[in-house]
Design a protein around this motif. Structure first.
Motif, PDB file in Angstrom:
ATOM      1  N   ALA A 217       0.811  -1.219   0.000  1.00 45.01           N
ATOM      2  CA  ALA A 217       0.000   0.000   0.000  1.00 45.01           C
ATOM      3  C   ALA A 217       0.844   1.269   0.000  1.00 45.01           C
ATOM      4  CB  ALA A 217      -0.933  -0.003   1.198  1.00 45.01           C
ATOM      5  N   ALA A 218       1.948   1.240   0.765  1.00 41.22           N
ATOM      6  CA  ALA A 218       2.732   2.456   0.919  1.00 41.22           C
ATOM      7  C   ALA A 218       3.550   2.778  -0.339  1.00 41.22           C
ATOM      8  CB  ALA A 218       3.634   2.332   2.138  1.00 41.22           C
ATOM      9  N   THR A 219       3.751   1.768  -1.194  1.00 38.34           N
ATOM     10  CA  THR A 219       4.592   1.989  -2.373  1.00 38.34           C
ATOM     11  C   THR A 219       3.843   1.880  -3.696  1.00 38.34           C
ATOM     12  OG1 THR A 219       5.231  -0.324  -2.198  1.00 38.34           O
ATOM     13  CG2 THR A 219       6.781   1.285  -1.313  1.00 38.34           C
ATOM     14  N   VAL A 246      -1.100  -6.310   8.557  1.00 39.96           N
ATOM     15  CA  VAL A 246      -0.297  -5.101   8.809  1.00 39.96           C
ATOM     16  C   VAL A 246       1.037  -5.536   9.436  1.00 39.96           C
ATOM     17  CG1 VAL A 246      -0.192  -2.899  10.039  1.00 39.96           C
ATOM     18  CG2 VAL A 246      -2.372  -3.727   9.112  1.00 39.96           C
ATOM     19  N   GLU A 247       2.121  -5.268   8.726  1.00 42.51           N
ATOM     20  CA  GLU A 247       3.429  -5.766   9.166  1.00 42.51           C
ATOM     21  C   GLU A 247       4.395  -4.672   9.589  1.00 42.51           C
ATOM     22  OE1 GLU A 247       4.949  -8.354   6.106  1.00 42.51           O
ATOM     23  OE2 GLU A 247       3.460  -9.911   6.540  1.00 42.51           O
ATOM     24  N   THR A 248       4.107  -3.417   9.235  1.00 44.67           N
ATOM     25  CA  THR A 248       5.049  -2.341   9.567  1.00 44.67           C
ATOM     26  C   THR A 248       4.320  -1.136  10.163  1.00 44.67           C
ATOM     27  OG1 THR A 248       4.839  -1.196   7.438  1.00 44.67           O
ATOM     28  CG2 THR A 248       6.461  -2.975   7.552  1.00 44.67           C
ATOM     29  N   GLN A 249       5.129  -0.321  10.858  1.00 39.86           N
ATOM     30  CA  GLN A 249       4.583   0.901  11.441  1.00 39.86           C
ATOM     31  C   GLN A 249       4.082   1.831  10.333  1.00 39.86           C
ATOM     32  OE1 GLN A 249       7.358   2.919  13.986  1.00 39.86           O
ATOM     33  NE2 GLN A 249       5.965   4.625  14.357  1.00 39.86           N
ATOM     34  N   GLN A 256      -4.171   4.440   9.423  1.00 42.49           N
ATOM     35  CA  GLN A 256      -4.774   5.361  10.383  1.00 42.49           C
ATOM     36  C   GLN A 256      -5.138   6.679   9.698  1.00 42.49           C
ATOM     37  OE1 GLN A 256      -2.380   6.052  13.867  1.00 42.49           O
ATOM     38  NE2 GLN A 256      -4.232   6.435  15.086  1.00 42.49           N
ATOM     39  N   SER A 257      -4.239   7.150   8.826  1.00 45.43           N
ATOM     40  CA  SER A 257      -4.495   8.417   8.132  1.00 45.43           C
ATOM     41  C   SER A 257      -5.711   8.321   7.212  1.00 45.43           C
ATOM     42  CB  SER A 257      -3.254   8.848   7.340  1.00 45.43           C
ATOM     43  OG  SER A 257      -3.130   8.059   6.170  1.00 45.43           O
ATOM     44  N   LEU A 258      -6.033   7.091   6.772  1.00 39.64           N
ATOM     45  CA  LEU A 258      -7.203   6.918   5.903  1.00 39.64           C
ATOM     46  C   LEU A 258      -8.489   6.662   6.691  1.00 39.64           C
ATOM     47  CD1 LEU A 258      -5.856   4.713   2.965  1.00 39.64           C
ATOM     48  CD2 LEU A 258      -5.991   7.190   3.139  1.00 39.64           C
ATOM     49  N   GLY A 259      -8.367   6.560   8.005  1.00 42.21           N
ATOM     50  CA  GLY A 259      -9.558   6.367   8.821  1.00 42.21           C
ATOM     51  C   GLY A 259      -9.966   4.921   9.020  1.00 42.21           C
ATOM     52  N   CYS A 260      -9.050   3.986   8.758  1.00 39.45           N
ATOM     53  CA  CYS A 260      -9.320   2.571   9.001  1.00 39.45           C
ATOM     54  C   CYS A 260      -9.589   2.362  10.495  1.00 39.45           C
ATOM     55  CB  CYS A 260      -8.100   1.758   8.555  1.00 39.45           C
ATOM     56  SG  CYS A 260      -8.261  -0.009   8.808  1.00 39.45           S
ATOM     57  N   ASP A 261     -10.544   1.490  10.838  1.00 37.62           N
ATOM     58  CA  ASP A 261     -10.980   1.363  12.231  1.00 37.62           C
ATOM     59  C   ASP A 261     -10.133   0.396  13.056  1.00 37.62           C
ATOM     60  OD1 ASP A 261     -13.584   2.960  12.047  1.00 37.62           O
ATOM     61  OD2 ASP A 261     -13.795   1.521  10.400  1.00 37.62           O
ATOM     62  N   VAL A 262      -9.846  -0.760  12.479  1.00 34.18           N
ATOM     63  CA  VAL A 262      -9.193  -1.832  13.241  1.00 34.18           C
ATOM     64  C   VAL A 262      -8.072  -2.423  12.403  1.00 34.18           C
ATOM     65  CG1 VAL A 262      -9.547  -4.113  14.319  1.00 34.18           C
ATOM     66  CG2 VAL A 262     -11.334  -2.367  14.491  1.00 34.18           C
ATOM     67  N   VAL A 263      -6.968  -2.789  13.057  1.00 35.97           N
ATOM     68  CA  VAL A 263      -5.856  -3.424  12.342  1.00 35.97           C
ATOM     69  C   VAL A 263      -5.450  -4.729  13.021  1.00 35.97           C
ATOM     70  CG1 VAL A 263      -4.765  -1.474  11.168  1.00 35.97           C
ATOM     71  CG2 VAL A 263      -4.320  -1.850  13.600  1.00 35.97           C
ATOM     72  N   GLN A 264      -4.832  -5.572  12.211  1.00 36.51           N
ATOM     73  CA  GLN A 264      -4.415  -6.892  12.670  1.00 36.51           C
ATOM     74  C   GLN A 264      -3.216  -7.275  11.811  1.00 36.51           C
ATOM     75  OE1 GLN A 264      -7.710  -9.625  12.199  1.00 36.51           O
ATOM     76  NE2 GLN A 264      -6.408 -11.430  12.408  1.00 36.51           N
ATOM     77  N   GLY A 265      -2.183  -7.845  12.404  1.00 36.00           N
ATOM     78  CA  GLY A 265      -1.027  -8.253  11.605  1.00 36.00           C
ATOM     79  C   GLY A 265       0.202  -8.473  12.464  1.00 36.00           C
TER      80      GLY A 265
END
Ligand code: C2E
Ligand code: MG
Ligand code: MG
Ligand code: MG
Length: 292
Positions: A217-219, A246-249, A256-265
């Motif tokens: 996603a970041a790249t 989700v594997e990295t900070q 988080q900046s996109l407003g995603c509610d919950v993360v797991q990874g």
């Protein structure tokens, strides 16, 4: 023999299945052996649930866990679900196995609540076969009654591809599950082909964005655009959004900046045995306020 099995698997073009076929089912005979030992694993409690934390991005706290099955094989050690769930589905064993998963996860969640852990959700994966062939409503009611777990603490994850196979019937199945008071999440979202009009009709609470989109996603601007679109669309349909893998900070901050509610990874924790999860989760000690 092994070569023939591998050739067949290759022809089917399924990389995962190839290894699985080669390793575990070289012949119909071995397949029956495997089925028998899977059945025995269920009877002898050689199946085990691992738990992976789910974190709210609103406050950074663990809100619950996804239960993920492993087969603790006496000789082969821990076997991942991708290597035996397909066989369990083909043989129908997924129905009793799925019932065991439901019961075990609900009892575990009840136990954690009883010892004071602020668990909001236990998420359990449900196979389409359970919905089609098993009496899933009854199994859920039984697991909830037996464990005394409040239905609002239980979340069922159903993959997008399962729903597509079931088509219109899926809506009726999901509606009857929802009347039990449990939450419903679409797993691996983005990998199927649900149309927006279909999605709109589904009685669901959450979308779990497939981890293939999170990876780059970041790249990768395309993945970023897809994630943005899923979050915006989900929110406008009043759905909560979970990102898996989700594997990295960096990925976490981006979501988080996109407003995603919950993360797991893996960044927050790999799937782990129940006792380990309880230690990680434990917010209060007897002698003081919470440590986070
Ligand atoms: P899933 O429900 O999409 O579960 C997420 C999978 O991604 C898990 O694999 C998890 O260990 C893995 N994962 C989590 N975070 C990360 C990460 O940061 N990076 C990477 N690379 N992977 C991550 P697992 O435990 O091997 O399970 C695979 C699949 O098996 C699950 O996918 C689910 O579809 C199925 N499964 C697992 N337990 C059950 C079950 O009790 N019943 C049924 N029917 N299916 C199950
Ligand atoms: Mg899942
Ligand atoms: Mg998934
Ligand atoms: Mg998956």
């Amino acid at each position: 023999n092994a070569d023939a099995a591998m050739y067949r698997a290759k022809e089917q073009g399924r990389d995962n299945f190839q290894f699985y076929t080669q390793e575990l089912t070289n012949s119909a005979f071995e397949r029956i052996l495997l089925e028998t030992s899977l059945r025995r694993a269920l009877d002898e409690e050689d199946l085990v649930l691992y738990y992976q934390p789910q974190i709210s991005l609103a406050n950074g706290r663990i809100i619950g866990a996804e239960a993920l099955i492993r087969w603790n094989h006496p000789d082969m050690g821990l076997i991942a679900p991708n290597r035996f769930i397909p066989l369990a589905e083909e043989s129908g064993l997924i129905v009793p196995i799925g019932n065991w998963v439901l019961r075990t996860a609900c009892e575990q969640a009840r136990y954690w609540l009883d010892i004071g852990l602020p668990l909001e959700k236990i998420a359990v994966n449900i196979s389409g076969i359970q919905v089609l062939r098993g009496d899933i409503s009854k199994a859920i009611k039984r697991a909830l009654n037996y464990s005394r777990l409040d239905p609002c603490n239980l979340e069922l994850e159903i993959t997008e591809s399962t729903l597509m196979h079931e088509g219109g019937q899926a809506i009726a199945s999901l509606e009857s599950l929802r009347t039990l008071g449990v939450e419903l999440a679409i797993d691996d979202f983005g990998t199927g082909y649900s149309s927006l009009s279909y999605l709109k009709r589904l009685p669901i609470d959450k979308l779990k964005i497939d981890r293939s989109f999170i990876n780059d996603a970041a790249t990768d601007p395309n993945d970023e655009a897809i994630i943005r679109a899923i979050i915006a669309m989900g929110h406008s349909l009043q759905l909560k959004i979970v990102a898996e893998g989700v594997e990295t900070q960096q990925q976490s901050e981006f979501l988080q900046s996109l407003g995603c509610d919950v993360v797991q990874g893996y960044y927050y924790g790999r799937p782990m045995p129940a006792a380990e999860f309880a230690r990680l989760f434990s917010p209060v000690s007897d002698d003081g306020p919470g440590r986070q």
